[in-house]
Motif scaffolding. Structure first.
Motif, PDB file in Angstrom:
ATOM      1  N   PRO A  10       0.822  -1.225   0.000  1.00  0.00           N
ATOM      2  CA  PRO A  10       0.000   0.000   0.000  1.00  0.00           C
ATOM      3  C   PRO A  10       0.852   1.270   0.000  1.00  0.00           C
ATOM      4  N   TYR A  11       0.334   2.278  -0.676  1.00  0.00           N
ATOM      5  CA  TYR A  11       0.988   3.576  -0.758  1.00  0.00           C
ATOM      6  C   TYR A  11      -0.078   4.643  -0.965  1.00  0.00           C
ATOM      7  N   ASN A  12       0.281   5.882  -0.742  1.00  0.00           N
ATOM      8  CA  ASN A  12      -0.618   6.999  -1.026  1.00  0.00           C
ATOM      9  C   ASN A  12      -0.192   7.598  -2.362  1.00  0.00           C
ATOM     10  N   LEU A  13      -1.082   7.508  -3.326  1.00  0.00           N
ATOM     11  CA  LEU A  13      -0.797   7.984  -4.677  1.00  0.00           C
ATOM     12  C   LEU A  13      -0.519   9.481  -4.665  1.00  0.00           C
ATOM     13  N   GLU A  14       0.518   9.863  -5.366  1.00  0.00           N
ATOM     14  CA  GLU A  14       0.863  11.264  -5.534  1.00  0.00           C
ATOM     15  C   GLU A  14       1.064  11.495  -7.027  1.00  0.00           C
ATOM     16  N   TYR A  15       0.446  12.539  -7.554  1.00  0.00           N
ATOM     17  CA  TYR A  15       0.572  12.824  -8.984  1.00  0.00           C
ATOM     18  C   TYR A  15       0.460  14.320  -9.230  1.00  0.00           C
ATOM     19  N   GLY A  60       0.021  21.330 -13.263  1.00  0.00           N
ATOM     20  CA  GLY A  60       1.224  21.322 -12.449  1.00  0.00           C
ATOM     21  C   GLY A  60       1.012  21.176 -10.950  1.00  0.00           C
ATOM     22  N   LYS A  61      -0.214  21.147 -10.492  1.00  0.00           N
ATOM     23  CA  LYS A  61      -0.496  21.013  -9.057  1.00  0.00           C
ATOM     24  C   LYS A  61      -0.192  19.575  -8.606  1.00  0.00           C
ATOM     25  N   VAL A  62       0.483  19.441  -7.461  1.00  0.00           N
ATOM     26  CA  VAL A  62       0.789  18.124  -6.906  1.00  0.00           C
ATOM     27  C   VAL A  62      -0.351  17.719  -5.977  1.00  0.00           C
ATOM     28  N   VAL A  63      -0.879  16.536  -6.221  1.00  0.00           N
ATOM     29  CA  VAL A  63      -1.982  16.012  -5.414  1.00  0.00           C
ATOM     30  C   VAL A  63      -1.503  14.734  -4.730  1.00  0.00           C
ATOM     31  N   LYS A  64      -1.733  14.649  -3.431  1.00  0.00           N
ATOM     32  CA  LYS A  64      -1.437  13.413  -2.704  1.00  0.00           C
ATOM     33  C   LYS A  64      -2.757  12.899  -2.151  1.00  0.00           C
ATOM     34  N   GLU A  65      -3.137  11.702  -2.583  1.00  0.00           N
ATOM     35  CA  GLU A  65      -4.405  11.123  -2.154  1.00  0.00           C
ATOM     36  C   GLU A  65      -4.391  10.857  -0.651  1.00  0.00           C
ATOM     37  N   LYS A  66      -5.554  10.959  -0.026  1.00  0.00           N
ATOM     38  CA  LYS A  66      -5.683  10.752   1.416  1.00  0.00           C
ATOM     39  C   LYS A  66      -5.912   9.285   1.772  1.00  0.00           C
ATOM     40  N   PHE A  67      -6.025   8.441   0.765  1.00  0.00           N
ATOM     41  CA  PHE A  67      -6.272   7.020   0.986  1.00  0.00           C
ATOM     42  C   PHE A  67      -5.111   6.216   0.411  1.00  0.00           C
ATOM     43  N   SER A  68      -4.968   5.006   0.889  1.00  0.00           N
ATOM     44  CA  SER A  68      -3.914   4.120   0.394  1.00  0.00           C
ATOM     45  C   SER A  68      -4.449   3.249  -0.739  1.00  0.00           C
ATOM     46  N   THR A  69      -3.554   2.925  -1.650  1.00  0.00           N
ATOM     47  CA  THR A  69      -3.866   2.095  -2.801  1.00  0.00           C
ATOM     48  C   THR A  69      -2.813   0.997  -2.892  1.00  0.00           C
ATOM     49  N   ALA A  70      -3.193  -0.153  -3.410  1.00  0.00           N
ATOM     50  CA  ALA A  70      -2.225  -1.230  -3.641  1.00  0.00           C
ATOM     51  C   ALA A  70      -2.795  -2.177  -4.696  1.00  0.00           C
ATOM     52  N   LYS A 111     -11.376   1.444   4.916  1.00  0.00           N
ATOM     53  CA  LYS A 111     -11.235   1.515   6.367  1.00  0.00           C
ATOM     54  C   LYS A 111     -11.593   0.135   6.942  1.00  0.00           C
ATOM     55  N   GLY A 112     -10.735  -0.365   7.817  1.00  0.00           N
ATOM     56  CA  GLY A 112     -10.968  -1.670   8.432  1.00  0.00           C
ATOM     57  C   GLY A 112     -10.370  -2.828   7.641  1.00  0.00           C
TER      58      GLY A 112
END
Length: 182
Positions: A23-28, A33-43, A51-52
């Motif tokens: 799992p990681y938090n996606l950043e793109y 040009g804005k950097v977005v870091k997702e608040k949820f984990s993805t894998a 959650k859970g």
């Protein structure tokens, strides 16, 4: 959709999603040009860790993520069918909507009301344009959106060709028939 189309769609989704074992938090970066870091984990293959949801006994494996992908794919496919209703939609268009649901979720794709209406009406070229008039296409994953839009656009041309231009042995006969269509 037949089994060959479904397998092709699964491969396309996996290619677009990529694979990450842990799992990681996606950043793109958005197209502006804005950097977005997702608040949820993805894998796995773009699976959002709910959650859970806990790590399986024995840890994350490719086999585990393949099983999760199948569940996520089936949810996306059923979501696409629900969004498209009883309309007679080209199987490839169903696949495109399935991929959109896989990526953005049912609720996210349900907001594409105009696009869905055009798809249900068989107006695939118009739907392809409408797909691109979205934050998804303009700021988030525009390469994927453009790719799916091109596939959608090609459906209408193929359908008109199938309906209006039957096979002829003489190319001149085909051309004359094409120009005489109403």
């Amino acid at each position: 959709m037949d089994s060959t189309e479904i397998e092709y769609l699964k491969k396309r989704i996996k290619k677009h999603e990529g694979y990450r074992k842990l799992p990681y938090n996606l950043e793109y970066k958005t197209t502006d040009g804005k950097v977005v870091k997702e608040k949820f984990s993805t894998a796995g293959f773009g699976h959002v860790i709910q959650k859970g949801e806990v790590e399986p006994e024995g840890g994350y494996t490719k086999k585990y993520w393949e099983g999760i992908f199948e569940k996520d794919f089936n949810n996306a496919y059923n979501g696409a069918l629900k969004l498209l209703g009883d309309s007679n939609v080209h199987p490839t268009a169903v696949g495109i909507v399935t991929e959109m649901v896989y990526q953005m979720g049912y609720t996210g794709v349900s907001k594409f009301e105009d696009t869905l209406k055009l798809i249900k009406g068989g107006r695939y070229q118009d739907a392809s344009i409408e797909m691109l008039d979205s934050r998804w296409a303009k700021k988030q994953t525009n390469e994927r959106a453009i790719n799916l839009s091109k596939i959608m656009k090609s459906l209408e041309a193929n359908i008109h060709q199938e309906i209006h231009l039957p096979e002829f042995t003489n190319p001149l006969e085909r051309a004359n028939t094409a120009f005489s269509q109403p």
